[in-house]
Write an enzyme that holds these catalytic residues in place. Structure first.
Site, PDB file in Angstrom:
ATOM      1  N   TYR A  62      20.293 -35.729 -49.284  1.00 16.88           N
ATOM      2  CA  TYR A  62      19.061 -36.435 -48.890  1.00 16.88           C
ATOM      3  C   TYR A  62      19.110 -37.860 -49.418  1.00 16.88           C
ATOM      4  O   TYR A  62      19.432 -38.076 -50.575  1.00 16.88           O
ATOM      5  CB  TYR A  62      17.828 -35.738 -49.475  1.00 16.88           C
ATOM      6  CG  TYR A  62      16.970 -35.142 -48.381  1.00 16.88           C
ATOM      7  CD1 TYR A  62      16.350 -35.960 -47.453  1.00 16.88           C
ATOM      8  CD2 TYR A  62      16.799 -33.775 -48.274  1.00 16.88           C
ATOM      9  CE1 TYR A  62      15.590 -35.423 -46.428  1.00 16.88           C
ATOM     10  CE2 TYR A  62      16.038 -33.227 -47.258  1.00 16.88           C
ATOM     11  CZ  TYR A  62      15.440 -34.051 -46.333  1.00 16.88           C
ATOM     12  OH  TYR A  62      14.698 -33.527 -45.322  1.00 16.88           O
ATOM     13  N   GLU A  64      16.486 -40.454 -48.365  1.00 11.59           N
ATOM     14  CA  GLU A  64      15.368 -41.188 -47.745  1.00 11.59           C
ATOM     15  C   GLU A  64      15.256 -42.573 -48.360  1.00 11.59           C
ATOM     16  O   GLU A  64      15.359 -42.728 -49.582  1.00 11.59           O
ATOM     17  CB  GLU A  64      14.056 -40.429 -47.951  1.00 11.59           C
ATOM     18  CG  GLU A  64      13.798 -39.435 -46.849  1.00 11.59           C
ATOM     19  CD  GLU A  64      12.486 -38.699 -46.997  1.00 11.59           C
ATOM     20  OE1 GLU A  64      11.660 -39.082 -47.860  1.00 11.59           O
ATOM     21  OE2 GLU A  64      12.282 -37.728 -46.263  1.00 11.59           O
ATOM     22  N   ASP A 208      18.568 -52.223 -24.208  1.00 10.44           N
ATOM     23  CA  ASP A 208      19.074 -50.893 -24.596  1.00 10.44           C
ATOM     24  C   ASP A 208      20.481 -50.779 -24.006  1.00 10.44           C
ATOM     25  O   ASP A 208      20.643 -50.597 -22.798  1.00 10.44           O
ATOM     26  CB  ASP A 208      18.152 -49.811 -24.032  1.00 10.44           C
ATOM     27  CG  ASP A 208      18.633 -48.402 -24.368  1.00 10.44           C
ATOM     28  OD1 ASP A 208      19.815 -48.248 -24.751  1.00 10.44           O
ATOM     29  OD2 ASP A 208      17.840 -47.454 -24.227  1.00 10.44           O
ATOM     30  N   THR A 234      22.964 -46.176 -28.431  1.00  6.94           N
ATOM     31  CA  THR A 234      23.505 -44.954 -29.011  1.00  6.94           C
ATOM     32  C   THR A 234      24.892 -45.308 -29.521  1.00  6.94           C
ATOM     33  O   THR A 234      25.433 -46.379 -29.233  1.00  6.94           O
ATOM     34  CB  THR A 234      23.627 -43.818 -27.979  1.00  6.94           C
ATOM     35  OG1 THR A 234      24.477 -44.264 -26.912  1.00  6.94           O
ATOM     36  CG2 THR A 234      22.280 -43.397 -27.439  1.00  6.94           C
ATOM     37  N   LYS A 237      28.521 -42.997 -26.730  1.00  9.37           N
ATOM     38  CA  LYS A 237      28.972 -43.076 -25.332  1.00  9.37           C
ATOM     39  C   LYS A 237      30.253 -43.911 -25.301  1.00  9.37           C
ATOM     40  O   LYS A 237      31.265 -43.460 -25.817  1.00  9.37           O
ATOM     41  CB  LYS A 237      27.841 -43.611 -24.464  1.00  9.37           C
ATOM     42  CG  LYS A 237      26.615 -42.664 -24.500  1.00  9.37           C
ATOM     43  CD  LYS A 237      25.499 -43.101 -23.596  1.00  9.37           C
ATOM     44  CE  LYS A 237      24.360 -42.092 -23.604  1.00  9.37           C
ATOM     45  NZ  LYS A 237      23.210 -42.525 -24.400  1.00  9.37           N
ATOM     46  N   ARG A 243      27.148 -38.615 -32.228  1.00  7.72           N
ATOM     47  CA  ARG A 243      25.869 -38.728 -31.532  1.00  7.72           C
ATOM     48  C   ARG A 243      24.859 -39.376 -32.472  1.00  7.72           C
ATOM     49  O   ARG A 243      24.627 -38.882 -33.570  1.00  7.72           O
ATOM     50  CB  ARG A 243      25.328 -37.353 -31.143  1.00  7.72           C
ATOM     51  CG  ARG A 243      26.283 -36.521 -30.334  1.00  7.72           C
ATOM     52  CD  ARG A 243      25.588 -35.315 -29.768  1.00  7.72           C
ATOM     53  NE  ARG A 243      24.792 -35.737 -28.648  1.00  7.72           N
ATOM     54  CZ  ARG A 243      25.291 -35.987 -27.429  1.00  7.72           C
ATOM     55  NH1 ARG A 243      26.568 -35.845 -27.195  1.00  7.72           N
ATOM     56  NH2 ARG A 243      24.513 -36.375 -26.459  1.00  7.72           N
TER      57      ARG A 243
HETATM   58  N1  DSN Z   1      20.523 -38.893 -20.513  1.00  6.87           N
HETATM   59  C1  DSN Z   1      21.608 -39.542 -21.193  1.00  6.87           C
HETATM   60  C2  DSN Z   1      22.623 -39.963 -20.188  1.00  6.87           C
HETATM   61  O1  DSN Z   1      23.332 -39.090 -19.784  1.00  6.87           O
HETATM   62  O2  DSN Z   1      22.721 -41.105 -19.793  1.00  6.87           O
HETATM   63  C3  DSN Z   1      21.084 -40.606 -21.950  1.00  6.87           C
HETATM   64  O3  DSN Z   1      19.993 -40.163 -22.663  1.00  6.87           O
END
Ligand code: DSN
Length: 427
Positions: A62, A64, A208, A234, A237, A243
């Protein structure tokens, strides 16, 4: 011998010994990933080092708060990990502030909303059917139920974002936040113009870049960093990390508000094992080889989309500038649902996707989305992506007739197995 009085200490058995059912589901998933052609545009294959880091003892900790100001003792190593992740993120994106604690892209976006908006404020984002994201104001999402949403769409003919239309809507609606980015928009984005529009109406401009972050750091896609007030992403990807989410800015005052919004505003303890894995992935993305990878990702997506178009399928907007393409199946009389299921039968994984102005519900959809990030991580190049395009054309060509011919199905499945064996995963 076991001491009869000993308390039962935490189990030292391997997963396989301790929990057969979960072990076997994970093992089956490993085999599924290994033996399939993964075209889901938001997925990728992490390195062995990233995978190992996520399974490390940091999962026990932890922490925080933020580095040097934690609400728990024993955070010396957590501080090293988080500071390293932040420094690497700043170097990668060329910005002065990074918050690496968001558990996901949606939570990164929610943190920005919490930092700069009040419930009922107006936000402007790309419509879901035009390729936007649920967390950009969909009525099914907190973003669309706690805030008033106005959307811009792609134009009906070219399926491109029309910046004059964005400007017109922004001036009329005067949103507090303007969002650019999405999940299924495949063309370059004019971040500079978005900033001009945001300044004109006094809005915060949030980019984003969840999908294209890895391409941006490699110089393969325009960067919003010089233009956006805040950038969210994110990390899993095209950036090929664990993730998770992240928030970037060059504005010191905004940075303070973002830190407070992430913790204690929205989240509790940061996932230190994930933050460590982000740091490892950022280190990988800083290497010259990552630029080669990102270049290949774009070339491969273009090779795949071109082949599908040559074979008679229609690509939304006519092509792609990034790792993904959206295929309009209406000319072949197929739905996304039918295509997704048929392709899954032969080991090609895609997701059904709405196309602009789609009349089908999202669960049926008139399109599929394809992406090149994952198979490029296996080392596949343009020739293999053309081969994949041919397999998709053959299978969907057969599905057009009402039912897939079983001999076609078997032969494509064999092709998938052969291709995946030539490009194995390292785990
Ligand atoms: N829904 C995801 C995607 O596949 O693009 C992103 O949140």
């Amino acid at each position: 011998m076991m001491d009869d009085h000993a308390l039962p200490a935490v189990n030292a058995l391997s997963l396989q010994q301790a929990d057969k059912s979960i072990w076997s589901a994970i093992e089956s998933e490993r085999q599924r990933q290994s033996g399939s052609i993964e075209l889901i545009a938001s997925e990728n294959f992490v390195s062995r080092a990233v995978l190992e880091t996520q399974g490390s003892v940091l999962t026990n900790k932890y922490a925080e708060g933020y580095s040097g100001q934690r609400y728990y003792g024993g955070c010396i190593n957590a501080d090293i990990v988080e500071n390293t992740a932040i420094e690497r993120a700043k170097a990668l994106f060329g910005c002065s502030y990074a918050n690496v604690q968001p558990h996901s892209g949606s939570q990164a976006n929610q943190s920005v909303f919490l930092a700069f908006l009040k419930p009922g404020d107006k936000i402007l984002g790309l419509d879901l059917r035009s390729g936007g994201h649920l967390s950009h104001g969909s009525r099914f999402n907190m973003s669309g139920s706690w805030f008033q949403t106005v959307s811009y769409s792609v134009d009906p003919l070219k399926n491109l974002i029309d910046m004059d239309e964005v400007e017109r809507i922004a001036k009329k609606e005067r949103p507090k936040l303007i969002i650019v980015g999405g999940s299924a928009y495949s063309r370059a984005l004019d971040f500079a113009r978005f900033r001009v529009i945001a300044d004109d109406v006094g809005a915060v401009f949030m980019a984003d870049i969840a999908h294209v972050a890895g391409l941006i750091v490699a110089g393969e896609f325009p960067s919003p960093i010089p233009h956006a007030h805040v950038t969210t992403t994110t990390t899993h990807k095209t950036l090929r990390g664990p993730r998770g989410g992240m928030i970037l800015t060059n504005n010191g005052e905004m940075a303070k508000k973002i830190d407070a919004a992430v913790f204690p505003g929205l989240q509790g303890g940061p996932l230190m094992h994930v933050i460590a894995a982000k740091a490892v992935a950022f280190h990988e993305a800083l290497q010259p080889a990552f630029r080669t990878y990102a270049r290949a990702v774009v070339e491969n997506a273009q090779a795949l989309c071109d082949r599908l178009a040559q074979g008679g399928l229609s690509i939304v907007s006519g092509g792609t500038d990034c790792h993904l393409g959206v295929v309009d199946l209406r000319p072949w009389g197929l739905t996304g649902l039918i295509a997704e299921r048929a392709l899954e039968q032969v080991g090609i994984t895609v997701n059904k996707n709405t196309i602009p102005y789609d009349e089908e519900k999202p669960f049926i959809a008139s399109g599929i989305r394809v992406g090149s990030a994952a198979c490029t991580s296996r080392g596949m190049g343009a020739d293999e992506f053309k081969e994949i395009g041919d397999m998709i054309l053959a299978l969907l060509g057969s599905a057009r007739g009402g039912a897939v011919n079983s001999r076609t199905e078997v032969s494509i499945r064999e092709g998938v197995v052969e291709l995946t064996k030539r490009f194995p995963l390292p785990y």
